[in-house]
Write an enzyme that holds these catalytic residues in place. Sequence first.
Site, PDB file in Angstrom:
ATOM      1  N   ASP A  59      -4.486  -9.758  -8.245  1.00 22.58           N
ATOM      2  CA  ASP A  59      -4.317  -8.805  -9.769  1.00 22.58           C
ATOM      3  C   ASP A  59      -3.566  -8.451  -9.577  1.00 22.58           C
ATOM      4  O   ASP A  59      -3.201  -8.131 -11.307  1.00 22.58           O
ATOM      5  CB  ASP A  59      -5.919  -7.866  -8.965  1.00 22.58           C
ATOM      6  CG  ASP A  59      -5.667  -7.282  -7.818  1.00 22.58           C
ATOM      7  OD1 ASP A  59      -4.810  -8.013  -7.020  1.00 22.58           O
ATOM      8  OD2 ASP A  59      -6.106  -6.618  -7.141  1.00 22.58           O
ATOM      9  N   GLU A  90     -18.077  -6.140  -3.012  1.00 26.70           N
ATOM     10  CA  GLU A  90     -17.228  -6.372  -2.415  1.00 26.70           C
ATOM     11  C   GLU A  90     -16.839  -8.218  -2.901  1.00 26.70           C
ATOM     12  O   GLU A  90     -16.090  -8.276  -3.217  1.00 26.70           O
ATOM     13  CB  GLU A  90     -16.463  -6.951  -0.975  1.00 26.70           C
ATOM     14  CG  GLU A  90     -15.854  -5.253  -0.022  1.00 26.70           C
ATOM     15  CD  GLU A  90     -14.942  -5.179  -1.191  1.00 26.70           C
ATOM     16  OE1 GLU A  90     -13.760  -5.173  -0.153  1.00 26.70           O
ATOM     17  OE2 GLU A  90     -14.316  -4.598  -2.077  1.00 26.70           O
ATOM     18  N   GLU A 119       1.142  -1.391  -0.012  1.00 26.76           N
ATOM     19  CA  GLU A 119       0.130  -0.224  -0.230  1.00 26.76           C
ATOM     20  C   GLU A 119       0.816   1.252  -0.351  1.00 26.76           C
ATOM     21  O   GLU A 119       0.752   1.715  -0.892  1.00 26.76           O
ATOM     22  CB  GLU A 119      -0.620   0.730   1.176  1.00 26.76           C
ATOM     23  CG  GLU A 119      -1.478  -0.999   1.698  1.00 26.76           C
ATOM     24  CD  GLU A 119      -3.142  -0.715   0.176  1.00 26.76           C
ATOM     25  OE1 GLU A 119      -3.170   0.309  -0.306  1.00 26.76           O
ATOM     26  OE2 GLU A 119      -4.148  -1.710  -0.224  1.00 26.76           O
ATOM     27  N   GLU A 149     -12.217   0.336  -9.991  1.00 28.53           N
ATOM     28  CA  GLU A 149     -12.349  -1.134 -11.084  1.00 28.53           C
ATOM     29  C   GLU A 149     -13.112  -0.583 -12.108  1.00 28.53           C
ATOM     30  O   GLU A 149     -13.046  -0.741 -12.789  1.00 28.53           O
ATOM     31  CB  GLU A 149     -11.138  -1.981 -10.343  1.00 28.53           C
ATOM     32  CG  GLU A 149     -10.237  -1.883  -8.912  1.00 28.53           C
ATOM     33  CD  GLU A 149     -10.294  -2.279  -7.802  1.00 28.53           C
ATOM     34  OE1 GLU A 149      -9.087  -0.998  -7.671  1.00 28.53           O
ATOM     35  OE2 GLU A 149     -11.541  -1.687  -7.352  1.00 28.53           O
TER      36      GLU A 149
END
Length: 758
Positions: A235, A329, A88, A347
């Site tokens: 991802d 989610e 992150e 996204e």
Amino acid sequence: MFDHAYGSYMKHAYPADELMPLSCRGRVRGMEPSRGDVDDALGKFSLTLIDTLDTLVVLNKLDEFEDAVRKVVLGVRLDNDVVVSVFETNIRVLGGLLGGHIMADMLKAQSVRLQWYKGELLHLARDLGYRLLPAFNTTSGLPYPRVNLKYGVLSPNSRTGTELDTCTACAGTMILEFAALSRLTQETVFEDTARRALDVLWEKRQKGNDLVGTVINIHNGDWVRRDSGVGAGIDSYYEYLMKAYILLGDDTYLERFNAHYMAIMKYISQPPLLLNVHMHNPTVSIRSWMDSLLAFFPGLQVLRGDLKPAIETHEMLYQVTKQHKFLPEAFTSDFAVYWAQHPLRPEFAESTYFLYKATRDPYYLQVGKSIVESLNEYARVACGFAAVQDVRTGRHEDRMDSFFLAEMFKYLYLLFSEKRDLPLDIDDYIFTTEAHLLPLSLSTARPPCPRNMTMFRRGHGEEEIFTRSCPSAQTLFPNNPTFTRTIRDAHKQLLQPGAERLALFRGIEFPLHDTRMEPLEILKNMGLTLLPLGDRSMQLTGIRHKQEASPLGLFSLKFITELVDPPAGEQPGISPLAVQVISPPFFGRVVLTAGPAQFGMDLTKQEHGVKGSLVLSEPYQACAAISNQKEVQGKMALAQRGECMFATKARNLQEAGASGVIFIDNAEGSCSEEMVLFQMVGDGSTGDIVIPLVFLFQKEGQVLLDALSQHRNVDVLLATKPMFLGEEKTDQPLSASQLHKAATETRTMMLTSAPDQA
């Protein structure tokens, strides 16, 4: 909308890392209750401000950008004694500083403003890069998942360095930021370090099919979780292979991406679905739900030029979004809610932008409009925009993550703007996974690393027209200007009751005996359903038959029909479990309906059930290391659903010594009377979890929480059916309303008859 969100952060939260939009104050780590792993993004470095820098430029907020750069340069410190997520911090803070530096340099070169700027953001980025490097000090070269900004990893004061594994995306989503830092500073250590981590992941792939798992041991490179997909945990690894080729000009990354992409399309893609498979046995889907992070994948397919599956998956996501207002989610292959939370993820907007850019189909402007309208109607609050705790009820959560400003508004603004509206040529840049802008000119700043070689098996699989180039729509769909609509129309009826299901079966051969999954579960995960028609015959739905069934197919259906026929008196569906409160003053009268788990101890084989004393897990969501291990040891832990997988919570509590776990739903007001009972699923490798696990909806769970707040010791029994302790026998557990009434009456009785004990 951006002014409202950014203005609320600056007014109510800055210099805190994030805004709490319901409380109208900043979120400061250590000052608010821990949220587990989610808080690892917070480092006391004005996260939202840094993450928003280049968004300000894209939206032509140049005065605000210059002011924000000054604030970062003068006010941000990076030597904080705080443990942060390497992943992150890299994508949000390092990426934000680099994007901000590139924008500042551009504006200065254009003599527009910032004539005082002398690369201060790049200096901060370099400082942060060196603070992240200790995380890579492992035998494999894969990074630790966390690092202390002040003390590193292995220092006695670091409070980290004991982790054994990390996610594939966490290790594989460093190359863009680290390579950009190297090429801007001429210090090669960053790019070399990120590349070595990618080399390890490539070497550890399943070489027979080119799939990778989700979690890997950072010391020996063994796979910890072997489920393979394109969503959470993997991802952006795929994304960064493709974009590393585009940004850095190194064919190695493209060859690796193409190998993975062919595996994805062969095993994981079941258009329009993208279902996880086992990396060592990929012909069978191992779960029947998808997480929202995979919504980025159509955008990545656009970059590769593979428009048809991108359009199909995006349309499926849009239909789910229209049904639930936001993308949950996680949702099942039947498009029902699986995890109801929506933290304002960008996204889906990202893929919408890329599809519009590729097709110029105004349909995608309408999709963008629906995103805007949902945000304004259901997420906008007085102090910004609030995440949605439950898309079914619309209940808000007191969080506005920095990525909302970094990504959502950038993609939406770019979707609706024309080139002339922008202060830069967006085609000269590539987006990081956090939508920070890195210039394509970096590809000429350093030649490809000579050691960066891939043993790629030429001829392995079939190369397609977009393996080495991105074809135009005219190449893919000659003389068909309405190709996007034609593709979409086949998927518009997905969510309508009674609609024919898609043809998801593509001739996959699966071993009925060489897998732990039951044949019916295999078929269900493949989108196939068997419906009884009477006379012991079955109808197979989900397949559009193009030819007469073969004798083998008839034999298979007959075999499955025999499996479907249940023994006399046995009802199909999930068998509920019972949570019975057996300690005084309840004495077994309170029985709660609970859902089972597909992993952990099998309570159906425990004749007398499992008893335990209740204790509240700290943190309550149990997504991080358990802080009250002494209290949890040998007890039945209560933990809240959300933020991470059930398996993660179970592992954390089992390691803390819990004798069992009762998960409580995080959806306000949910109860077994109104909700469909479901079975908790694992993460693909849950053989290590041996304690009993059950799930309670919120109203039933509240009964236990109330009992624990009123009484020092609360003992429960987990079993397939309640045990009767000399009281009158009841055939069914009490309803939620009956439970609340019974609990209230019992508390009143205790206070009246024995106030001291109570």
